[in-house]
Design an enzyme around this catalytic site. Structure first.
Site, PDB file in Angstrom:
ATOM      1  N   GLY A  28      44.214  40.401  35.405  1.00  0.00           N
ATOM      2  CA  GLY A  28      43.003  41.117  35.004  1.00  0.00           C
ATOM      3  C   GLY A  28      43.164  41.659  33.587  1.00  0.00           C
ATOM      4  O   GLY A  28      44.237  41.571  32.999  1.00  0.00           O
ATOM      5  N   ARG A  65      43.554  54.694  58.229  1.00  0.00           N
ATOM      6  CA  ARG A  65      43.713  56.149  58.076  1.00  0.00           C
ATOM      7  C   ARG A  65      42.392  56.831  57.761  1.00  0.00           C
ATOM      8  O   ARG A  65      42.062  57.862  58.346  1.00  0.00           O
ATOM      9  CB  ARG A  65      44.747  56.460  56.978  1.00  0.00           C
ATOM     10  CG  ARG A  65      45.045  57.939  56.792  1.00  0.00           C
ATOM     11  CD  ARG A  65      46.151  58.173  55.762  1.00  0.00           C
ATOM     12  NE  ARG A  65      45.772  57.730  54.433  1.00  0.00           N
ATOM     13  CZ  ARG A  65      45.044  58.421  53.570  1.00  0.00           C
ATOM     14  NH1 ARG A  65      44.609  59.626  53.871  1.00  0.00           N
ATOM     15  NH2 ARG A  65      44.752  57.918  52.380  1.00  0.00           N
ATOM     16  N   LYS A  74      47.246  34.008  52.073  1.00  0.00           N
ATOM     17  CA  LYS A  74      45.860  34.352  52.459  1.00  0.00           C
ATOM     18  C   LYS A  74      45.647  34.145  53.952  1.00  0.00           C
ATOM     19  O   LYS A  74      44.885  34.875  54.588  1.00  0.00           O
ATOM     20  CB  LYS A  74      44.870  33.490  51.669  1.00  0.00           C
ATOM     21  CG  LYS A  74      44.803  33.826  50.191  1.00  0.00           C
ATOM     22  CD  LYS A  74      44.024  35.103  49.944  1.00  0.00           C
ATOM     23  CE  LYS A  74      43.791  35.326  48.457  1.00  0.00           C
ATOM     24  NZ  LYS A  74      43.028  36.547  48.177  1.00  0.00           N
ATOM     25  N   TYR A 109      50.164  31.011  48.019  1.00  0.00           N
ATOM     26  CA  TYR A 109      48.769  31.477  47.963  1.00  0.00           C
ATOM     27  C   TYR A 109      48.057  31.184  49.284  1.00  0.00           C
ATOM     28  O   TYR A 109      47.515  32.082  49.923  1.00  0.00           O
ATOM     29  CB  TYR A 109      48.061  30.780  46.801  1.00  0.00           C
ATOM     30  CG  TYR A 109      46.630  31.213  46.584  1.00  0.00           C
ATOM     31  CD1 TYR A 109      46.330  32.445  46.007  1.00  0.00           C
ATOM     32  CD2 TYR A 109      45.578  30.380  46.942  1.00  0.00           C
ATOM     33  CE1 TYR A 109      45.010  32.827  45.796  1.00  0.00           C
ATOM     34  CE2 TYR A 109      44.262  30.754  46.727  1.00  0.00           C
ATOM     35  CZ  TYR A 109      43.982  31.982  46.155  1.00  0.00           C
ATOM     36  OH  TYR A 109      42.676  32.357  45.955  1.00  0.00           O
ATOM     37  N   ASP A 145      50.041  48.723  41.813  1.00  0.00           N
ATOM     38  CA  ASP A 145      50.357  47.423  42.411  1.00  0.00           C
ATOM     39  C   ASP A 145      50.209  47.549  43.915  1.00  0.00           C
ATOM     40  O   ASP A 145      50.870  48.396  44.534  1.00  0.00           O
ATOM     41  CB  ASP A 145      51.798  47.059  42.024  1.00  0.00           C
ATOM     42  CG  ASP A 145      52.095  45.618  42.323  1.00  0.00           C
ATOM     43  OD1 ASP A 145      51.815  45.170  43.457  1.00  0.00           O
ATOM     44  OD2 ASP A 145      52.596  44.926  41.415  1.00  0.00           O
TER      45      ASP A 145
HETATM   46  P1  NAD Z   1      41.676  37.033  38.978  1.00  0.00           P
HETATM   47  O1  NAD Z   1      43.071  36.547  38.793  1.00  0.00           O
HETATM   48  O2  NAD Z   1      40.768  37.085  37.785  1.00  0.00           O
HETATM   49  O3  NAD Z   1      41.656  38.484  39.636  1.00  0.00           O
HETATM   50  C1  NAD Z   1      42.671  38.981  40.447  1.00  0.00           C
HETATM   51  C2  NAD Z   1      42.904  40.428  40.073  1.00  0.00           C
HETATM   52  O4  NAD Z   1      43.919  40.991  40.938  1.00  0.00           O
HETATM   53  C3  NAD Z   1      43.411  40.595  38.644  1.00  0.00           C
HETATM   54  O5  NAD Z   1      42.722  41.631  38.005  1.00  0.00           O
HETATM   55  C4  NAD Z   1      44.894  40.957  38.832  1.00  0.00           C
HETATM   56  O6  NAD Z   1      45.423  41.702  37.760  1.00  0.00           O
HETATM   57  C5  NAD Z   1      44.855  41.708  40.139  1.00  0.00           C
HETATM   58  N1  NAD Z   1      46.143  41.700  40.857  1.00  0.00           N
HETATM   59  C6  NAD Z   1      46.945  40.635  41.103  1.00  0.00           C
HETATM   60  N2  NAD Z   1      48.032  41.031  41.801  1.00  0.00           N
HETATM   61  C7  NAD Z   1      47.912  42.374  41.993  1.00  0.00           C
HETATM   62  C8  NAD Z   1      48.721  43.355  42.629  1.00  0.00           C
HETATM   63  N3  NAD Z   1      49.887  43.035  43.202  1.00  0.00           N
HETATM   64  N4  NAD Z   1      48.300  44.641  42.642  1.00  0.00           N
HETATM   65  C9  NAD Z   1      47.114  44.984  42.047  1.00  0.00           C
HETATM   66  N5  NAD Z   1      46.315  44.097  41.421  1.00  0.00           N
HETATM   67  C10 NAD Z   1      46.710  42.801  41.395  1.00  0.00           C
HETATM   68  O7  NAD Z   1      41.040  36.120  40.121  1.00  0.00           O
HETATM   69  P2  NAD Z   1      39.567  36.065  40.720  1.00  0.00           P
HETATM   70  O8  NAD Z   1      39.087  34.686  40.531  1.00  0.00           O
HETATM   71  O9  NAD Z   1      38.760  37.205  40.220  1.00  0.00           O
HETATM   72  O10 NAD Z   1      39.871  36.239  42.273  1.00  0.00           O
HETATM   73  C11 NAD Z   1      39.654  37.472  42.950  1.00  0.00           C
HETATM   74  C12 NAD Z   1      39.942  37.289  44.419  1.00  0.00           C
HETATM   75  O11 NAD Z   1      39.086  36.278  44.970  1.00  0.00           O
HETATM   76  C13 NAD Z   1      41.374  36.846  44.736  1.00  0.00           C
HETATM   77  O12 NAD Z   1      41.827  37.497  45.889  1.00  0.00           O
HETATM   78  C14 NAD Z   1      41.233  35.364  45.002  1.00  0.00           C
HETATM   79  O13 NAD Z   1      42.233  34.895  45.864  1.00  0.00           O
HETATM   80  C15 NAD Z   1      39.856  35.284  45.625  1.00  0.00           C
HETATM   81  N6  NAD Z   1      39.264  33.957  45.432  1.00  0.00           N
HETATM   82  C16 NAD Z   1      38.797  33.567  44.216  1.00  0.00           C
HETATM   83  C17 NAD Z   1      38.271  32.298  44.047  1.00  0.00           C
HETATM   84  C18 NAD Z   1      37.703  31.826  42.738  1.00  0.00           C
HETATM   85  O14 NAD Z   1      37.281  30.670  42.638  1.00  0.00           O
HETATM   86  N7  NAD Z   1      37.612  32.631  41.708  1.00  0.00           N
HETATM   87  C19 NAD Z   1      38.267  31.396  45.130  1.00  0.00           C
HETATM   88  C20 NAD Z   1      38.791  31.826  46.335  1.00  0.00           C
HETATM   89  C21 NAD Z   1      39.282  33.105  46.480  1.00  0.00           C
END
Ligand code: NAD
Ligand code: UDP
Length: 312
Positions: free
Chosen positions: A36, A104, A147, A143, A56
């Protein structure tokens, strides 16, 4: 309501935070900034109802919230494979910590799951009842199986502890605020086309994907969170399916790029086909995508143009 969005500074999370603020909620955006960026949420920082927490989610946290959207997890293959052990921890320990928090404070929690729980599917389109085909010792497993376990935890906290859960399985989503170095197909192809670089098609490009614009996805997630009598899982995605080669040609045409198409090796376990069956989302949420690929791509291309300009 006070709503916690983990991964709120990411691509989808930032759009979700913005939408929830517009609806009048207080938003707690939690992120460790792995993939992010502050730029994604900088425009929200002046809003008194917006709070940013650098944290985190593999560590527990004490907060009060009415609702939790759990999105924290890198989503692009290059990023989730960079530190695969951490990716598994983020999905599993993150889910445990967020479910513990939900239990909680009695918050409703929505888990951002993925079409990757279907792995390299043997049926198409994929419907929620399909159990999937995941290689548990492959490079994508950190991944995919992360999930899958997060979904298991959600269901078990629900059955065992009566936690109020919602499960959405997100299919490939695109739009402004994808990172320039994200590595996913939409951002790669658009950035390559805008720079006049080769468009890198992995394999022969016959694998398929279906692309959902981010505002449609966010609408679906919010509808699911607001459902009182359906916990999911539900597919959220756009059923229009394209081969990757077709998609590369479309981007070339769309941007008017001079780029050549360059074929590169297909990554291990790359799913051959992906297309959501959204019957359940239509039935239960009265949801279907509204934004056409042309409209979504033109907004995405404009975004990447301005990002590239800023960086030059
Ligand atoms: P992204 O990588 O832009 O966003 C993920 C965010 O999570 C980032 O801001 C990152 O810094 C934060 N993050 C990662 N690990 C972390 C941790 N341990 N603690 C706190 N923050 C953490 O990805 P996105 O495309 O915005 O995806 C968001 C969610 O949607 C994810 O869970 C992803 O698996 C799910 N998803 C996305 C897609 C897609 O096509 N974009 C498809 C299926 C699922
Ligand atoms: N892909 C590609 N070129 C790229 C990036 C991705 O051909 O520069 C392919 C990738 O092999 C996959 C599809 O595009 O078949 C979608 O990849 P992405 O990383 O966006 O997401 P996935 O659906 O595989 O998680």
């Amino acid at each position: 309501m006070r709503i916690l969005v983990t991964g709120g500074a990411g691509f989808i999370g930032s759009h979700l935070c913005e939408r929830l603020l517009n609806e009048g909620h207080d938003v707690l955006c939690l992120d460790n900034f792995f993939t992010g960026a502050k730029e994604n949420i900088i425009h929200l920082m002046d809003n008194r109802r917006f709070e940013l927490i650098r944290h985190d989610i593999i560590q527990p946290i004490l907060l009060e919230a009415d609702r939790i959207y759990n999105l924290a997890c890198p989503a692009s293959p290059i990023h989730y494979q960079y530190n695969p052990v951490k990716t598994t921890k983020t999905s599993i320990m993150g889910a445990i910590n967020m479910l513990g928090l939900a239990k909680r404070v009695r918050a409703r929690i929505l888990q951002a799951s993925t079409s990757e729980v279907y792995g390299d599917p043997k049926v198409s389109p994929q419907r929620e009842g399909y159990w999937g085909n995941v290689n548990c010792i492959g490079l994508r497993s950190c991944y995919d199986d992360g999930k899958r376990v997060a979904e298991t935890l959600m269901m078990d906290y629900h059955r065992q502890n009566k936690v109020d859960i919602r499960l959405v399985r997100i299919f490939n989503t695109y739009g402004p605020r994808m990172a320039l170095n994200d590595g996913r197909v939409v951002s790669n192809f658009v950035v390559q086309a805008l720079k006049g670089d080769d468009i890198t098609v992995y394999g022969d490009g016959s694998q398929t994907r279906s692309f959902c614009y981010v505002s449609d996805l966010v609408e679906g997630m919010i509808r699911m969170m607001n459902q009182d009598d359906f916990i999911g899982p539900v597919n959220l995605g756009n059923p229009d399916e394209y081969t990757i080669l077709e998609f590369a040609k479309m981007i070339k045409k769309f941007t008017g790029a001079e780029s050549k198409i360059a074929f590169k090796p297909l990554p291990q376990d790359d799913p051959m086909q992906r297309r959501p069956d959204i019957t359940l989302a239509k039935e239960k949420l009265d949801w279907k995508p509204k934004v056409s690929l042309d409209e979504g791509l033109s907004k995405t291309v404009e975004y990447f143009k301005s990002r590239l300009k800023k960086d030059s």
